[in-house]
Design a protein around this motif. Structure first.
Motif, short mmCIF file in Angstrom:
data_model
loop_
_atom_site.label_atom_id
_atom_site.label_comp_id
_atom_site.label_asym_id
_atom_site.label_seq_id
_atom_site.Cartn_x
_atom_site.Cartn_y
_atom_site.Cartn_z
N UNK A 191 0.82 -1.21 0.00
CA UNK A 191 0.00 0.00 0.00
C UNK A 191 0.85 1.26 0.00
N UNK A 192 2.02 1.20 0.64
CA UNK A 192 2.86 2.39 0.69
C UNK A 192 4.32 2.02 0.50
N UNK A 193 5.08 3.02 0.08
CA UNK A 193 6.50 2.80 -0.20
C UNK A 193 7.27 4.08 0.09
N UNK A 194 8.59 3.94 0.11
CA UNK A 194 9.49 5.08 0.25
C UNK A 194 10.52 4.99 -0.86
N UNK A 195 11.03 6.15 -1.30
CA UNK A 195 11.90 6.13 -2.48
C UNK A 195 13.03 7.13 -2.38
N UNK A 207 13.06 2.10 -4.80
CA UNK A 207 11.78 2.12 -4.10
C UNK A 207 11.71 0.94 -3.12
N UNK A 208 11.42 1.24 -1.88
CA UNK A 208 11.33 0.22 -0.84
C UNK A 208 9.88 0.07 -0.38
N UNK A 209 9.43 -1.17 -0.28
CA UNK A 209 8.16 -1.41 0.39
C UNK A 209 8.33 -1.06 1.86
N UNK A 210 7.38 -0.35 2.43
CA UNK A 210 7.53 0.08 3.81
C UNK A 210 7.60 -1.08 4.80
N UNK A 211 7.10 -2.23 4.40
CA UNK A 211 7.18 -3.41 5.27
C UNK A 211 8.61 -3.92 5.39
N UNK A 212 9.55 -3.38 4.58
CA UNK A 212 10.94 -3.83 4.62
C UNK A 212 11.73 -3.27 5.80
N UNK A 213 11.25 -2.18 6.41
CA UNK A 213 12.05 -1.48 7.41
C UNK A 213 12.47 -2.32 8.62
N UNK A 214 11.59 -3.11 9.25
CA UNK A 214 12.04 -3.89 10.42
C UNK A 214 13.20 -4.83 10.10
N UNK A 245 12.45 -8.21 2.82
CA UNK A 245 13.04 -7.00 2.24
C UNK A 245 12.89 -7.06 0.73
N UNK A 246 12.23 -6.03 0.22
CA UNK A 246 11.98 -5.97 -1.22
C UNK A 246 12.24 -4.55 -1.69
N UNK A 247 13.11 -4.42 -2.69
CA UNK A 247 13.33 -3.08 -3.23
C UNK A 247 13.42 -3.14 -4.75
#
Length: 339
Positions: A198-202, A219-226, A312-314
């Motif tokens: 649903x959201x991402x950071x870039x 572009x990183x899926x926000x679920x990748x951060x932890x 982790x997905x980018x």
């Protein structure tokens, strides 16, 4: 008596390049396969002495092909030739029965030494014959810009993944790079398919050199951060400031080595701007809208990196300016012809 060689790679350029660097004093009959399943079908019908095998392919990749060969009563000697130079990748293919690993692009001298060391080729003391015998090599081959760019991106991708894998002690799963000319709407669809969140950071960064200009977009899926924080040994609470630090750290590790390997293949030293955060917890549509006026229609290279056993997905994209395309096409075609 000729040695029967099968070259399996989804890239026409890689197949041609490898065939051209086989020893000229080696009597060989060469055939080609575009993916692992085609190679297995050919091997089931006709015996071959040596299989040169790529790793990142559609339908059936190199790992799956090696696994399938283990159940065959008779199989060729396998030499993996790949841009994926991660130490874990090299060890995995050897564990699956590959005789050796050789990084792309292969040079004539290095390949010759490898074949001699493996006992697969004995240099001739007589005048060198014509070498490769293959109908596929006699016809004039024309390659598209997409095909040129995909193979160069494939090699660069492997170099970047190796740096990340060594730094974090992980295995990075690599795809086949996608190369397309995209309108803005198509770019959003491509990102929606790859990001799947649903959201991402870039993070964005500009590069220019020898008439070629492009922007990288990581572009990183926000679920990748932890899991990113876990791998980078970040123990503090993950707030927006820490997220930006994580983004910049991973971006420097992935983008820097990738562009370095990309530029070396084209003999270009790219100058670059500082990386810039262009989105945080945003929708892909918002990201595209923010850059819509600049992108419009672009030649895009897309690579989706995944870290095995971690969430982790980018998505790394190279977005070339329109006036860079003819320059890039000329550089890449010249590069292939000189190999």
């Amino acid at each position: 008596m000729s040695t029967r060689v099968l070259i399996c790679d989804d890239s026409k350029i890689a197949r041609k390049q490898l065939a051209r660097v086989l020893p000229t004093d080696w009597s060989v009959e060469v055939e080609f396969a575009e993916h692992g399943q085609e190679a297995l079908d050919i091997l089931s019908a006709t015996p071959f002495d040596i299989l040169f095998l790529d790793l990142n392919m559609p339908v059936k990749d190199g790992y799956e092909t090696l696994e399938a060969l283990q159940s065959c009563e008779v199989s060729p000697a396998v030499i993996v030739v790949s841009g994926d130079v991660q130490s874990q990748a090299i060890q995995r293919v050897k564990d699956l029965g590959a005789m050796a690993f050789h990084k792309k692009p292969a040079s004539a001298d290095d390949l010759r030494k490898l074949l001699v060391s493996l006992g697969l080729f004995t240099p001739s003391k007589e005048a060198a014959p014509s070498g490769v015998t293959s109908n596929a090599l006699t016809a004039a081959e024309q390659f598209t810009l997409n095909e040129y760019l995909q193979e160069v991106a494939n090699v660069a991708m492997g170099r970047a993944a190796s740096v990340l894998a060594n730094m974090l002690n992980v295995f990075v799963k690599l795809p086949v790079p996608k190369v397309n000319v995209l309108e803005v709407g198509e770019l959003q669809m491509a990102l929606d398919y790859s990001v799947k969140e649903d959201s991402c950071s870039a993070v964005s960064q500009g590069f220019v050199g020898s008439g070629v200009a492009f922007e990288t977009l990581l572009i990183f899926s926000d679920s990748s951060f932890p899991d990113m924080a876990k791998l980078l040994n970040v123990s503090e609470a993950i707030d927006r400031v820490v997220e930006v630090e994580l983004l910049m750290d991973v971006s420097s590790v992935l983008v820097g080595p990738y562009i370095d390997a990309f530029g070396k293949q084209l003999n270009i030293d790219f100058s670059h701007s500082h990386p810039v955060l262009i989105a945080q917890h945003a929708k892909v549509s918002d990201l595209v809208n923010a850059k819509k006026a600049k992108w419009k229609r672009t030649l895009a290279v897309e690579i989706v990196y995944e870290v095995e056993n971690y969430r982790i997905n980018c998505d790394l994209m190279m977005l070339f300016t329109e006036d860079s395309v003819p320059v890039l096409e000329n550089l890449l075609s010249y590069l292939v012809e000189e190999e």
